[in-house]
Structure formats: C-alpha cells, structure tokens
Design an enzyme around this catalytic site. Sequence first.
Site, mmCIF file in Angstrom:
data_model
loop_
_atom_site.group_PDB
_atom_site.id
_atom_site.type_symbol
_atom_site.label_atom_id
_atom_site.label_comp_id
_atom_site.label_asym_id
_atom_site.label_seq_id
_atom_site.Cartn_x
_atom_site.Cartn_y
_atom_site.Cartn_z
ATOM 1 N N ALA A 384 1.135 -0.823 -0.027
ATOM 2 C CA ALA A 384 0.048 0.251 -0.429
ATOM 3 C C ALA A 384 0.670 1.886 0.211
ATOM 4 C CB ALA A 384 -0.893 0.195 0.813
ATOM 5 N N HIS A 419 -1.415 0.633 9.368
ATOM 6 C CA HIS A 419 0.030 0.885 9.159
ATOM 7 C C HIS A 419 0.036 2.470 7.866
ATOM 8 C CE1 HIS A 419 3.759 0.107 7.484
ATOM 9 N NE2 HIS A 419 3.833 1.243 6.862
ATOM 10 N N GLU A 420 -0.917 2.557 7.333
ATOM 11 C CA GLU A 420 -0.925 3.713 6.491
ATOM 12 C C GLU A 420 -1.721 4.808 6.766
ATOM 13 O OE1 GLU A 420 0.918 1.027 3.587
ATOM 14 O OE2 GLU A 420 0.598 3.304 3.340
#
Length: 977
Positions: A384, A419-420
């Site tokens: 991502a 996470h992103e």
Amino acid sequence: MSVSRSTRLLTASYRVGRSGARLHSQDRFHSLKTPSSTQALLPKPRPLHITASIGFTTSNSSQRTSNHRTSSALALRTSQRRHCSSTASSRLVRMSSDREVLPTSVKPSNYAISLFDLQPGEPWTYQGSLTIDLEIKEPTKSIVLNAHELKVHSVEISSESGKTASSVKASNIDYDTKNQRCTFTFDQELPQSPKAVLSIAFEGTMNNHMAGFYRSKYKPAAPAAAGVAKDAENHYMFSTQFESSDARRAFPCFDEPNVKATFDFEVEIPEDLVALSNMPEKEVKKSKKSGHKVVSFDRTPIMSTYLLAWAFGDFEYVEDFTRRKYNGKNLPVRVYTTRGLKDQGRLALDSAHKIVDYYSEIFQIEYPLPKADLLAVHEFSHGAMENWGLVTYRTTAVLFDEYASDQKYRNRVVYVVAHELAHQWFGNLVTMDWWNDLWLNEGFATWVGWLATDHLYPDWNVWGQFVTESMQTAFQLDSLRTSHPIEVPLRNALQVDQVFDAISYLKGCSVIRMLAAYLGEKTFLEGVAAYLKTHKYGNAQTDDLWAALSKASGQDVKALMDPWIRKIGFPVVTVAEEPGQISVKQSRFLSSGEVQPDEDKTVWWIPVGLKTGPNATDAQREPLTTKEDTYRDIDTSFYKLNANQTGFYRTNLPPQRLVELSKALDKLSVTDKIGLIGDAAAMAAAGEGKTSAVLAFMEGFTTEENYLVWSEVLSSLGKIRSIFSSDEEVSAGLRNFTLKLVTSATDKIGWSFGPHDDYLLGQLRALLITTAGVTGHEATINEAMKQFKAYMSGDKQAIHPSLRAAVFRIAIRHGGAETYKAVQNEFLNTTSIDGKEITLQSMGQVQTPDLAEDYLAFAFSGKVATQDVHSVGGSLANNSKVRDAVWTYIKANWDMIRDKLSGNMVVLERFLRISLQKFASFEVEKDIERFFADKDKEGFDRGLSVVSDTVKGNAKYRERDMAVLKEWLSAHGYMKR
C-alpha cells in the site's frame, strides 16, 4: 508505505508504507520502485526526452563523453537549442556533507498541474501543463529539477524584481540521465525575486511499471462504463505511485522530501469515469474534447512530492463517517474500487473510520484533511502507499469477502489499513528530512499499526504475531554481515529503493516497541504527540524524536537508542549460571557465527526483562549497559530473560536450561515460547548450539494449542528441513519427526469450522492441515484429495475458504501434473480477490523439475501479474525438490527476465532475492557470483549480497551439523539405521 515480501515478511509488503515479502497472508512491509529502462520516444518539435536508470555514480570521463554525444544528437534535432553537455547539470547539483541534492537557488511554494489529452491506448501518452510558483533566492542563469521519462516541450519563467516584471524562455533544456535531473538554462540571469512562475509544457506516459503515473489491467466484476480504457483482453484503471522518487516520472518537480509545497491538480477524463486526488473535488467542467470533463481538486496542505496522488477509472465506493467531529463535522471515509467490488471494502471501511479517530486521540492532533479515501489498485508493486488523503492498496490488502475470503486476509487488511493511516500523521504531517531517516516513517507506522490493530481486535494477540513474523524476519536480515544500520547513509535519493526492507520496517518497529515498553506506553505516546506538534507540516530527523521522548520521560533517550539506530546488527546475550546468580555477556550476533573482534565493538543498552522464581514474577534489574555483568539473588530453579520478547536481542542459554524450560512451558507467555524457539534455532544455525537440542526442545510442543507458537515451531523446523534437504536420509528423518510432532494436534483439531471458532483457531487448523498433508499424513491427504476433486468438479463449497491453500498444496504435492494443471486453471478463472495469491503459492508444491520449469514459463508468459512473479520464485525456492530448477531457469532466461522485470527494479530485486536465498551450497553461491560478475547489477546489488551471505551461512550450518543431526535422528527412531 507497506511492502510485499517473502514468507517471513509482513505485508506491507510489507509497501505497509511499502509493508520484503511474507507474501502469503501477512505481507506487510515495503520495498520500493525504481526507474525503468530507457524508453525510445520520438520527440515532437522542440521536446526533450528525459529518461534515466537508477543509481548515482560520480561522473568520469567516459560518462561525460557518452552524455555529451547524447546532448549533441538532441541539439541537432532541436532547432532553438544551444549545444551543451549534460555535465552542466551535474556541476549544478548541490553537494552537502551527507547527500547530493538539487541546488537551493530556487524554492517552490506551489505546483499547479493540468493533465489533458490522455490516450486510452498505445502509446498511452498524456499532455501536461505545469506552473510552479517559486522564490528565486539568489541570481541564477539556470534551474535544476527532477524529471524522468518525460518530454519537455517548452519552458518559460516570469518574475518580479523590484517594480519590473520580466518573462523569458529557456534557451537550453539539458538533462542528466544518470541522476534523473533536468536543467533549464536562460540567456539572461534571473534576478533574486520573492515571486516567480515557472511554466512547463510536457508529455508523459501512463506506463505499466507500477511507478509514477501508471495503468493497471483488470477483468471487470460488473458491466463497465463506456469510457473505460480497454483492449481485447483487459480493462484499465489509472493511478500513481510516487514514493520514493517517482513523482518525477509524472511531472517535472523538485522531487526531494524536504522540498515541500502545496499542489493544485486537474485532469481531463471521460465523462462517465471518476477522478480522485488527495483533496476533495473542487469543480467539474465540461471539456472542449467531446465526451470528456475536467475535474479539479482543492489545494493540498504543504507536503512532499512523493505524497501527491491521483487516480481515475470506473470507480464506485462505500462510505462511512468518523464518530469524532473535526471542525464540527464527521469526516467522510470511503473505500473506492472498480465497479462490482465495493462491498468487499466494508471491512477496511469499518476499520478505517475507527482508526482515524483512535490516532487523532493518541497523537493529540486531529486528522488534518477533510476526507480519508482508500483505493484498491489492481496492479501494485508493494502492499500500500500512504498518499495523504488518498491511500492506495493492492487489492488483497484492502478488499475482503466475508463469505469467500481466507480469514488470514482479515488480519492483513486491518493491519495494512492501520499502518497507512498512521502515516497520515507520521510521515505526511511530519516528514523525514532525508531518506536516511526512512525508518522514522516506516518503523513507527509499523509499530503503531500493530498498536491500532490490537486496540480493535485484542483477541488476535497481534504482538505474538509480531514476534513470530516481524521480529524473526528482522533478526534474519540483521544477522547478516550485509545488513545495514536502521539509519542508513544515502547520498543519493535513487539509492533508497533497496532499503525499504526488514531493517527499516521491522527492526525499526522492534526497537520502538522495546523503547515504548521501557518508558511506558503512555509516556512514549506523550513524547510522540509533542514531536508531531513541534514539527507539523515540516521535516524532522531522528534526534528530534529522541529530544521529544527525552523531555516526556526524563531519560536520555538518544544515549539509549543511538547504538540501535546508527550501528549495524544486534546483540546476543549469553548466559552462564552459578548458584543464586547469572552472568551475562553481550556480543554481536551473526547467523554464520565467527564474529570477528572488529565486528564486536558496539555496546548496546539492553533491557534484560528478567522473570524468575516459581511464579515467574518480574525481577527488577537494571538494563545491561556494559559488555558483561552479573545479576545476583536469582532463583535459578526458573528464570527467563527478555520477558515477552520486548527486547530486540537473542539469548544464548546453557543447554541444560533449555531442557529445564521445556518442562515449564506453562510458566511462559505465548511470546516467551516463540522467543525461546526462535533463539534456540538461531543459536544452532550460528554454531552456538546444536540442531539436535532444538529438535529435543520442539518435542515438548506436541500438545501446544496456540497458533502463534505452532507457527514459530513449524517455521523454525521448516528452515532446518530446508538446510538439510540435500541428504535423502536426513530429509526423510526430519519428515518423520515433523509428522510425529503434528499428528496428534492435527487429528484433534479436525477439518470443521465451528460457529464460535476464533480467528487464531482457524489459522491453526489451516497450518496443521497443510503441514500434515504435505508431510505425508494419510488421513489428511485422503480428505484433501476428496475435497479437491469435488471442488474442481464444480462444488465450490467443498473447501472452506480458509483451507483452499492447504487443499491445493496437498493436492499438487501428491497428485502430480493433473492437479497442478487444475490449480493453474483455477488461477486463470478465479474471481476471488485472494484466489490468485493462493493458487500461485500453492503451485510451488510441484515435485518434478519439468513441472517447475513449466510453472516458471507460465509466470513469465504474461498471465501472471508482474507484481506477483516473486510468489512463483519463492514458492519453488521453498520446495527443495525443485529448488535447483529455479536457478537453472534464471540462468537460461536471464535476458528475458531482466527485460520483463526491470521496468521496476524493486520487482526484479525481490524476485531474485526470494528465489535464490534458500540454497545451502557453497557451489551454488559461487555459481551465482560468477553468473552476475559481468552484468549490470545496479538496482539489485544489495539483494544479491543478501543472497550470497545467506547461502554461505546456510552451507556452513549444513556442513557443521549434518553428522550430529543424522546421529540424533537415528538414535531417536526417526531414521532407518
């Protein structure tokens, strides 16, 4: 970014951010993309074709001659240009003490980008109009910026100096192919001016390299809009991937992380398609081009070029809103997909709005943008990418079908989303000053991504998952001589791609986890919040984070952490026992053993985390800050260092202590068990212990019921089986050992999923069935073959979605060419989001070189997406029966492989590293070295070094322990005498 990687890496992907590649369920961390080979584009009147390969080398005479000829040739075709050598731009590049960056004579403040005349087929070109608001900080006759694989048609600058305004066209457009820079030269000196506007007309290409502005092919899941780009076989969507240095592929820019600016963006697209960018839609106007519209977007906050993003295609979305209010409003959160897939975005959507609120709370800064969009991209080199306000994902990292997906992807989706979104603060709001501090982005996002996942799903035991997957992966790479410090010196931005790896992501996360545990999570997050507030909308360095944490905690954090960040490697703590006390010694750990004195000078700060006594209570002891120390008043009837594996170090226990701990497993936490198994296996590999002792320890886990512990047992055992596979007797003995180890647990857990089975139980079932089946458990093989036959006959309910991988692997292992071809056909026809990954990894179970060669040829036939070819190489490399066939194929087809994969060097490096690092032969290592000796290795040289170091270490281990292992297996009845 989240990165994709081999079987021990987290998705990303690991890009999570980019998140090396455990490319089954947890592929969590990022590697990065690199430039493609030179494209031969025909110039229009007065354009310049700008292209380059990755890397930087200091100019020498031969390079100057070559570039001089190229500039001369272009000058002949361009009537209004003066001849000049490309070395001019090289001389203008500013050389700071630690990096090579663009000159600082001008500073951008805003980019206005307009893209039009996009060609929905060959040659896939587009036209661009760009204006950059600049400050001219000192008089200059030239401006240097970054460009790659673009044609610049014209350049003009207008400025104000005092009361006079002037406008001048560039008299010369020159380029430096090696460093992807372009120099615009003007006949007259540009005076210092607070306001200037640089106008550039250019042409680019929507490439198919998953870097820059690119196209992704897909098969539509529902009838598509008429305006969709398509050919005879595929439909296409379009999106961007700019990190680390690929914004320059889409438009000329100052492509460095600390040269921040704001961005205005507009694009001309067919009327029935949807365009997205970082900010909300500002205006939609009818285009002069029939059937088209021009979509413009609000101006972004100040940010780095690598965070800019746009996309367009036949998109639809699902939407929810944050529960917190931001500026009096609940923020819209959307997951966009191509038509027909939006409902599979609901898990990501449900997680995303909760995570945005959670981060706003713990970071004490509200989410900074008016929207949060997530977009599924059909072809994606990593996991991502954290583009501010428009996060992009490979489909398996954001889409999940509640009824048809393997449950392991549920975990993956939630983590990668977390996470992103962490990057929206840590990386986007506050950005590392230069790529040497990449770990500030990725290490922190990895840690807080797990923190958020644990917050949402505490029953998943994600920190146990982290220890068995992420930490072990980081140990593996960092135990090589070819590792690198977390904060790695990078003189040129084009060198960064090969350090989007387990060190930046997973070691970075591990040392943050260690520090947070020591300071206390609340104190740690207070320091993080202060760091973000101080540096928001700016850039920061590692020492800035340490300063904020020091102030919050009262500790000298820089002194504690500098060796962990700036020195290569990690320690092993070796324990010696005496009555009532233990002596400990720290030294650098190398998986190959034989640490030399000059490699063992670092003294790490090590929190010992000591548990002792009959109740395994915490014993408060000061951290180890010297090479050796003694801890007294220890109940040596039971003790365990590195409680819950919060410290990033190995422990080397006396052999008898491992035996004693195997009798007291009930006193150990899940993470403690994982750590003991991983440490024991690592000591054996390094020559500090014996493989026989590891196997004896593993025998105590036959009644274990925890998936994460079993995962570490079978992963460590799998490595041992791989290393010693060259000896048929030992290989058979280890197979018998494995079968005995898992039989009871496999029989007990069965095939049926109950309505109240939790996530971890389901994962344990899949793991045990897979292991038992491929190892030779007859009942498991029979049931798998029965389900496989029914499934392939049309009963798609015959196999539980979470057991497809297990059944497919068992069937191919024992069914030969017929089952392999059936799974290959499944790959070609599956409509499941996770189906292609599952089938690709399963086909690596083929048992003959002929089928392995067929599988590799299939991978490079164009039927397997470029993003996934490493899954083919990796699955075959993990199979000792056909491992040699992979290297044979690479040698025989190298020119084709390089041609197909080098458009994105991350893809090529990943394929080679994952395909070759499982060998345990000095002869093969030398053969690999000889083969690549006369080849251009730029872009994958670090990967080859990792392969070399790993294979030599494996070979040493095999030679050292083979005889002793054979004797133990024979003595314990696992091998025929």
